[in-house]
Design a protein around this motif. Structure first.
Motif, PDB file in Angstrom:
ATOM      1  N   ASP A  22       0.824  -1.211   0.000  1.00  0.00           N
ATOM      2  CA  ASP A  22       0.000   0.000   0.000  1.00  0.00           C
ATOM      3  C   ASP A  22       0.858   1.261   0.000  1.00  0.00           C
ATOM      4  OD1 ASP A  22      -1.997   1.840   0.167  1.00  0.00           O
ATOM      5  OD2 ASP A  22      -2.943   1.017   1.960  1.00  0.00           O
ATOM      6  N   TYR A  23       0.689   2.085  -1.035  1.00  0.00           N
ATOM      7  CA  TYR A  23       1.387   3.374  -1.131  1.00  0.00           C
ATOM      8  C   TYR A  23       0.357   4.495  -1.307  1.00  0.00           C
ATOM      9  CZ  TYR A  23       5.372   0.326  -1.784  1.00  0.00           C
ATOM     10  OH  TYR A  23       6.324  -0.646  -1.606  1.00  0.00           O
ATOM     11  N   ASP A  24      -0.734   4.382  -0.568  1.00  0.00           N
ATOM     12  CA  ASP A  24      -1.835   5.325  -0.722  1.00  0.00           C
ATOM     13  C   ASP A  24      -1.440   6.739  -0.322  1.00  0.00           C
ATOM     14  OD1 ASP A  24      -4.513   5.782  -1.477  1.00  0.00           O
ATOM     15  OD2 ASP A  24      -5.102   5.902   0.625  1.00  0.00           O
ATOM     16  N   ASN A  25      -0.422   6.869   0.545  1.00  0.00           N
ATOM     17  CA  ASN A  25      -0.030   8.202   1.014  1.00  0.00           C
ATOM     18  C   ASN A  25       0.839   8.958   0.005  1.00  0.00           C
ATOM     19  OD1 ASN A  25      -1.366   7.900   3.461  1.00  0.00           O
ATOM     20  ND2 ASN A  25       0.376   6.888   4.417  1.00  0.00           N
ATOM     21  N   ILE A  26       1.222   8.307  -1.068  1.00  0.00           N
ATOM     22  CA  ILE A  26       2.004   9.017  -2.094  1.00  0.00           C
ATOM     23  C   ILE A  26       1.077   9.982  -2.828  1.00  0.00           C
ATOM     24  CG2 ILE A  26       3.277   8.762  -4.254  1.00  0.00           C
ATOM     25  CD1 ILE A  26       4.349   6.151  -3.299  1.00  0.00           C
ATOM     26  N   VAL A  27       1.372  11.266  -2.724  1.00  0.00           N
ATOM     27  CA  VAL A  27       0.550  12.280  -3.381  1.00  0.00           C
ATOM     28  C   VAL A  27       1.034  12.475  -4.818  1.00  0.00           C
ATOM     29  CG1 VAL A  27      -0.202  14.680  -3.349  1.00  0.00           C
ATOM     30  CG2 VAL A  27       0.062  13.412  -1.197  1.00  0.00           C
ATOM     31  N   LYS A  29       3.926  11.227  -7.949  1.00  0.00           N
ATOM     32  CA  LYS A  29       4.532   9.982  -8.474  1.00  0.00           C
ATOM     33  C   LYS A  29       3.569   8.800  -8.429  1.00  0.00           C
ATOM     34  CE  LYS A  29       8.996  11.412  -6.508  1.00  0.00           C
ATOM     35  NZ  LYS A  29      10.109  11.036  -5.600  1.00  0.00           N
ATOM     36  N   LYS A  30       2.281   9.048  -8.620  1.00  0.00           N
ATOM     37  CA  LYS A  30       1.313   7.959  -8.520  1.00  0.00           C
ATOM     38  C   LYS A  30       1.252   7.109  -9.785  1.00  0.00           C
ATOM     39  CE  LYS A  30      -1.987   8.968  -4.908  1.00  0.00           C
ATOM     40  NZ  LYS A  30      -3.405   8.902  -4.544  1.00  0.00           N
ATOM     41  N   GLU A  31       1.834   7.582 -10.849  1.00  0.00           N
ATOM     42  CA  GLU A  31       1.802   6.819 -12.097  1.00  0.00           C
ATOM     43  C   GLU A  31       2.563   5.501 -11.909  1.00  0.00           C
ATOM     44  OE1 GLU A  31       2.999   7.279 -16.818  1.00  0.00           O
ATOM     45  OE2 GLU A  31       3.298   8.946 -15.430  1.00  0.00           O
ATOM     46  N   GLY A  32       1.970   4.435 -12.369  1.00  0.00           N
ATOM     47  CA  GLY A  32       2.586   3.122 -12.192  1.00  0.00           C
ATOM     48  C   GLY A  32       2.072   2.375 -10.985  1.00  0.00           C
ATOM     49  N   TYR A  33       1.276   3.052 -10.140  1.00  0.00           N
ATOM     50  CA  TYR A  33       0.577   2.395  -9.047  1.00  0.00           C
ATOM     51  C   TYR A  33      -0.891   2.240  -9.454  1.00  0.00           C
ATOM     52  CZ  TYR A  33       4.673   3.455  -6.167  1.00  0.00           C
ATOM     53  OH  TYR A  33       5.945   3.534  -5.658  1.00  0.00           O
ATOM     54  N   GLY A  34      -1.635   1.468  -8.685  1.00  0.00           N
ATOM     55  CA  GLY A  34      -3.035   1.262  -9.038  1.00  0.00           C
ATOM     56  C   GLY A  34      -3.863   0.867  -7.842  1.00  0.00           C
ATOM     57  N   PRO A  35      -5.174   0.709  -8.025  1.00  0.00           N
ATOM     58  CA  PRO A  35      -6.074   0.383  -6.910  1.00  0.00           C
ATOM     59  C   PRO A  35      -5.784  -1.002  -6.339  1.00  0.00           C
ATOM     60  CG  PRO A  35      -7.240   0.253  -9.014  1.00  0.00           C
ATOM     61  CD  PRO A  35      -5.908   0.857  -9.302  1.00  0.00           C
ATOM     62  N   ILE A  36      -5.846  -1.101  -5.013  1.00  0.00           N
ATOM     63  CA  ILE A  36      -5.677  -2.377  -4.310  1.00  0.00           C
ATOM     64  C   ILE A  36      -6.674  -2.438  -3.173  1.00  0.00           C
ATOM     65  CG2 ILE A  36      -3.212  -2.648  -4.840  1.00  0.00           C
ATOM     66  CD1 ILE A  36      -2.645  -1.649  -1.978  1.00  0.00           C
ATOM     67  N   GLY A  37      -7.078  -3.633  -2.804  1.00  0.00           N
ATOM     68  CA  GLY A  37      -7.925  -3.813  -1.630  1.00  0.00           C
ATOM     69  C   GLY A  37      -9.161  -2.941  -1.665  1.00  0.00           C
ATOM     70  N   LYS A  38      -9.468  -2.370  -0.517  1.00  0.00           N
ATOM     71  CA  LYS A  38     -10.656  -1.527  -0.388  1.00  0.00           C
ATOM     72  C   LYS A  38     -10.245  -0.062  -0.403  1.00  0.00           C
ATOM     73  CE  LYS A  38     -13.114  -5.059   2.274  1.00  0.00           C
ATOM     74  NZ  LYS A  38     -13.804  -5.380   3.555  1.00  0.00           N
ATOM     75  N   GLY A  40      -7.434   1.291  -1.511  1.00  0.00           N
ATOM     76  CA  GLY A  40      -6.010   1.598  -1.411  1.00  0.00           C
ATOM     77  C   GLY A  40      -5.382   1.874  -2.764  1.00  0.00           C
ATOM     78  N   ASN A  41      -4.099   2.203  -2.735  1.00  0.00           N
ATOM     79  CA  ASN A  41      -3.362   2.486  -3.964  1.00  0.00           C
ATOM     80  C   ASN A  41      -1.957   1.913  -3.805  1.00  0.00           C
ATOM     81  OD1 ASN A  41      -2.942   4.099  -6.568  1.00  0.00           O
ATOM     82  ND2 ASN A  41      -1.296   4.887  -5.286  1.00  0.00           N
ATOM     83  N   ARG A  69      -2.727  -2.611 -10.971  1.00  0.00           N
ATOM     84  CA  ARG A  69      -3.987  -2.578 -11.701  1.00  0.00           C
ATOM     85  C   ARG A  69      -4.205  -1.205 -12.313  1.00  0.00           C
ATOM     86  NH1 ARG A  69      -7.283  -5.325  -6.701  1.00  0.00           N
ATOM     87  NH2 ARG A  69      -6.743  -7.518  -7.130  1.00  0.00           N
ATOM     88  N   GLU A  70      -4.879  -1.194 -13.422  1.00  0.00           N
ATOM     89  CA  GLU A  70      -5.231   0.088 -14.040  1.00  0.00           C
ATOM     90  C   GLU A  70      -6.419   0.695 -13.300  1.00  0.00           C
ATOM     91  OE1 GLU A  70      -3.581   1.678 -16.300  1.00  0.00           O
ATOM     92  OE2 GLU A  70      -2.115   0.049 -16.531  1.00  0.00           O
ATOM     93  N   PRO A  71      -6.383   2.003 -13.038  1.00  0.00           N
ATOM     94  CA  PRO A  71      -7.517   2.644 -12.348  1.00  0.00           C
ATOM     95  C   PRO A  71      -8.802   2.486 -13.151  1.00  0.00           C
ATOM     96  CG  PRO A  71      -5.598   4.105 -12.437  1.00  0.00           C
ATOM     97  CD  PRO A  71      -5.289   2.942 -13.332  1.00  0.00           C
TER      98      PRO A  71
END
Length: 390
Positions: A22-27, A29-38, A40-41, A69-71
């Motif tokens: 979980d890197y949900d706190n990254i404001v 540089k979010k590119e390359g991350y995606g939705p996880i769990g409930k 999260g990112n 995952r893709e948003p």
């Protein structure tokens, strides 16, 4: 390197599991991350850990995959309930039509095929999966592989050929073949304990899904283990295990249950990666994070190996754990040396480097202390080598 290590084994277990990072706190540089769990990112990590089948010791990482995952597109603001229902139905239809190789569940089959090609043909690899790996494609793929088998905890009460008899009903009708005790590790939902199990087993034929070209039934063995005399307040263990390995006697049924009990090693590995190596605290762009994961994963495997060796074989010679330079550095940093340098001495010496307060004898050595000590030991070894070369 791990593939070379297990080449010396006739049989090796490969326990697989998936975890969210979980890197949900990254404001930024979010590119390359995606939705996880409930909500999260972050990233999704699948690990395939090699395990000694006799004592459950980790041998290294055989395969690892990380992806995101893709948003999802946000629904229209003025969408009506009827439109939402149609949109969701269309999304489910499109998901079913996607090729299996493009689905996340393909990772279970991908692990089988990738590891089969990378490990010596003289070694049989038995993959151990939890219920998430209970998909027909796993058993179908094993029929094509020569040196691969599986033990999977069943998630579905499958239909059996030829008369649509159900899996649980058939196993419940079998006589109790043996009683077995196993050690259950601590999890977020239970305390560690010894569990007494009643075990049944028999051969079963799993009905093949219609989507398969090969309609022959999947011939496997089922081992059904139920806990008896469960402590009050605890949930009894109930494992329906499906395996491609021939279970024709009580001895092999015992082995299958024991092999499945080692599956928790990969969960403990992920715990070390998160709580010890603190992999989720970094704030990097996704490409940089994936590269760092490769480095941290190696350290987490080493820490898992160290932890279990300390727990199960503390009196073993320290040379089983450390190379000559690491031992030399620890000896130089230790105030007192025992007559025999054991694994217990090595782990305590590493913990001291990480800030462990030795006078607190009742305080267990934590994974973060070992992580800091392990890093410091590597730095000291590097400095020792540089000093020797100059």
């Amino acid at each position: 390197m791990t593939a070379e290590t297990v080449a010396e084994c006739e049989v090796v277990l490969c326990v697989g599991d998936t975890t969210f990072l979980d890197y949900d706190n990254i404001v930024a540089k979010k590119e390359g991350y995606g939705p996880i769990g409930k909500g999260g990112n972050g990233l999704i990590l699948h690990s395939a850990l090699a395990i000694d089948p006799e004592i459950g010791q980790s041998l290294g990482m055989l395969w690892q995959k990380v992806w995101h995952r893709e948003p999802k597109q946000k629904p229209p603001k003025d969408e009506t309930p009827e439109q939402k229902k149609k949109r969701q139905a269309q999304a489910r239809y499109e998901a079913r039509k996607r090729p299996f190789e493009e689905k996340e569940s393909y990772r279970w089959v991908e692990a089988l095929t990738t590891i089969e090609s990378s490990v010596s043909k003289s070694t049989r690899v038995i993959h151990v999966f939890d219920r998430e790996g209970d998909i027909a494609e796993v058993f179908d793929k094993v029929r094509e592989l020569q040196h691969t088998g599986v033990v999977v905890r069943a998630a579905q009460n499958r239909s059996l050929d030829p008369n649509s008899e159900r899996l649980w009903f058939k196993l419940e009708a079998q006589p109790i073949s043996l009683r077995q005790e196993i050690q259950l590790p601590e999890t977020s939902k239970r305390s560690p304990r010894k569990a007494k199990l009643e075990v049944r087993f028999c051969q079963v034929n799993l009905r093949t899904p219609y989507r398969f070209d090969n309609r022959d039934p999947l011939e496997v063995y089922a081992v059904y283990a139920i806990e008896i005399d469960c402590p009050e307040g605890e949930t009894p263990v109930e494992w329906m295990l499906l395996t491609t390995e021939a279970v024709t006697d009580a001895s092999m049924a015992t082995t299958i249950v024991r092999w499945y009990s080692y599956r928790w090693r990969v969960e403990e590995y992920h715990k070390i990666l998160k709580s010890g190596c603190q992999v989720e605290r970094y704030r990097l762009a996704a490409d940089g994070m994936k590269a760092l994961l490769g480095f941290l994963s190696i350290i987490a495997v080493e820490l898992l190996h160290l932890t279990y060796l300390h727990r199960t074989q503390p009196d073993t010679n320290a040379t089983e754990l450390l190379n000559p330079l690491e031992i030399k550095v620890l000896k130089a940093k230790s105030p007192k040396l025992p007559k025999v340098l054991t694994v217990a001495w090595a782990v305590e010496a590493i913990a001291r480097l990480g800030g462990y307060l030795e006078h607190r004898h009742k305080t267990p050595i934590g994974i973060q202390v070992l992580w800091r000590g392990w890093l410091k030991l590597h730095d000291l070894c590097e400095g020792w080598q540089l000093a020797k070369e100059t």
